[in-house]
Design an enzyme around this catalytic site. Structure first.
Site, PDB file in Angstrom:
ATOM      1  N   LYS A  72     -17.711   4.022   8.315  1.00  0.00           N
ATOM      2  CA  LYS A  72     -17.896   5.321   7.983  1.00  0.00           C
ATOM      3  C   LYS A  72     -19.255   5.902   7.864  1.00  0.00           C
ATOM      4  O   LYS A  72     -20.098   4.801   7.832  1.00  0.00           O
ATOM      5  CB  LYS A  72     -17.345   5.592   6.568  1.00  0.00           C
ATOM      6  CG  LYS A  72     -15.695   5.580   6.420  1.00  0.00           C
ATOM      7  CD  LYS A  72     -15.368   6.001   5.059  1.00  0.00           C
ATOM      8  CE  LYS A  72     -14.040   6.224   4.651  1.00  0.00           C
ATOM      9  NZ  LYS A  72     -13.580   6.478   3.286  1.00  0.00           N
ATOM     10  N   SER A 121     -13.872  12.203  -0.729  1.00  0.00           N
ATOM     11  CA  SER A 121     -15.161  12.082  -0.867  1.00  0.00           C
ATOM     12  C   SER A 121     -15.580  12.720   0.305  1.00  0.00           C
ATOM     13  O   SER A 121     -16.644  13.667   0.388  1.00  0.00           O
ATOM     14  CB  SER A 121     -15.690  10.802  -0.708  1.00  0.00           C
ATOM     15  OG  SER A 121     -15.233   9.975  -1.941  1.00  0.00           O
ATOM     16  N   ARG A 179      -2.713   8.798  -3.037  1.00  0.00           N
ATOM     17  CA  ARG A 179      -2.768  10.130  -3.505  1.00  0.00           C
ATOM     18  C   ARG A 179      -1.592  10.928  -2.983  1.00  0.00           C
ATOM     19  O   ARG A 179      -0.736  11.738  -3.747  1.00  0.00           O
ATOM     20  CB  ARG A 179      -4.016  10.732  -2.739  1.00  0.00           C
ATOM     21  CG  ARG A 179      -5.336  10.345  -3.577  1.00  0.00           C
ATOM     22  CD  ARG A 179      -6.429  10.573  -2.872  1.00  0.00           C
ATOM     23  NE  ARG A 179      -6.239   9.984  -1.523  1.00  0.00           N
ATOM     24  CZ  ARG A 179      -7.235  10.138  -0.681  1.00  0.00           C
ATOM     25  NH1 ARG A 179      -8.138  10.996  -0.702  1.00  0.00           N
ATOM     26  NH2 ARG A 179      -7.137   9.697   0.588  1.00  0.00           N
ATOM     27  N   HIS A 239     -11.503   8.755  -8.316  1.00  0.00           N
ATOM     28  CA  HIS A 239     -11.627   7.273  -8.525  1.00  0.00           C
ATOM     29  C   HIS A 239     -11.754   7.091  -9.875  1.00  0.00           C
ATOM     30  O   HIS A 239     -11.379   6.052 -10.294  1.00  0.00           O
ATOM     31  CB  HIS A 239     -13.262   7.098  -7.856  1.00  0.00           C
ATOM     32  CG  HIS A 239     -13.091   7.239  -6.355  1.00  0.00           C
ATOM     33  ND1 HIS A 239     -13.914   7.977  -5.737  1.00  0.00           N
ATOM     34  CD2 HIS A 239     -12.337   6.767  -5.412  1.00  0.00           C
ATOM     35  CE1 HIS A 239     -13.813   8.093  -4.378  1.00  0.00           C
ATOM     36  NE2 HIS A 239     -12.528   7.411  -3.788  1.00  0.00           N
TER      37      HIS A 239
END
Ligand code: COA
Length: 168
Positions: A42, A136, A98, A18
């Site tokens: 989440k 993460s 990504r 990030h």
């Protein structure tokens, strides 16, 4: 006219991936607002207040031009990203890409946001080579199982994660 961009995410927690996007995005707009989503579905470890404060701490430590640094803002938001973008007068959304696997979801999200707010475009920055696999949730799992995550997240965040799993 000021060219404002928003970089939204959950950032639970912020990773070097990030930070890489934040640094690069800050150089291509007049103001970058890192938007910390407060109501994602989440399961979240850190409160939005903690996540905002962790991100601010890391931005302060960056060796960036002071002029660029002062144009990076961090704040949390609830509700739709497009509404947040409207409130802060952002013209673009920044997202990091990504791997190919990110593409479909990102394409869906960019198209939905465009439908909701046609004057808002999404710009993708490819993640740097060293960080293209970082996520993460994987970082959290590694810490939970006693692994070392210092190459994925800044040391202060690694400590916060370790503390969290010691106490929970
Ligand atoms: N480097 C490293 N990791 C990265 C990364 C990068 N450049 N880009 C993304 N990631 C990681 C994130 O850490 C995250 O990991 P996790 O799933 O293990 O937590 C994962 O990739 C997915 O990230 P992302 O796709 O960015 O999801 P997010 O949860 O961080 O953000 C929001 C999604 C908040 C932008 C989106 O849910 C949103 O806009 N919410 C607001 C409500 C709304 O408007 N909904 C309609 C959207 S169309």
């Amino acid at each position: 006219m000021k060219y404002i961009a928003v970089y939204p995410g959950t950032f639970d927690p912020l990773t070097y991936g990030h930070l890489d996007i934040i640094i690069r995005a800050s150089k291509i707009c007049d103001e970058l607002v890192v938007g910390v989503a407060d109501n994602t579905n989440k399961s979240i470890l850190f409160s939005s207040k903690q996540r905002v404060s962790m991100i601010k701490q890391q931005i302060n430590k960056l060796s960036l031009d002071e002029d660029i640094k002062k144009n990076i803002k961090v704040c949390s938001f609830v509700g739709l990203l497009t509404d947040f973008a409207r409130n802060i007068e952002a013209k673009i959304i920044i997202r990091g890409l990504r791997a190919v696997s990110d593409f479909e979801y990102e394409f869906q999200m960019a198209s939905t946001n465009k439908r909701l707010k046609p004057d808002l475009d999404t710009v993708f920055l490819t993640a740097s080579e060293q960080q293209h696999f970082v996520a993460s949730s994987l970082v959290k799992e590694v810490v939970r199982l006693g692994g070392d995550v210092k190459s994925f997240v800044p040391i202060e965040i690694a400590k916060e994660l370790k503390n969290y799993f010691k106490n929970n």
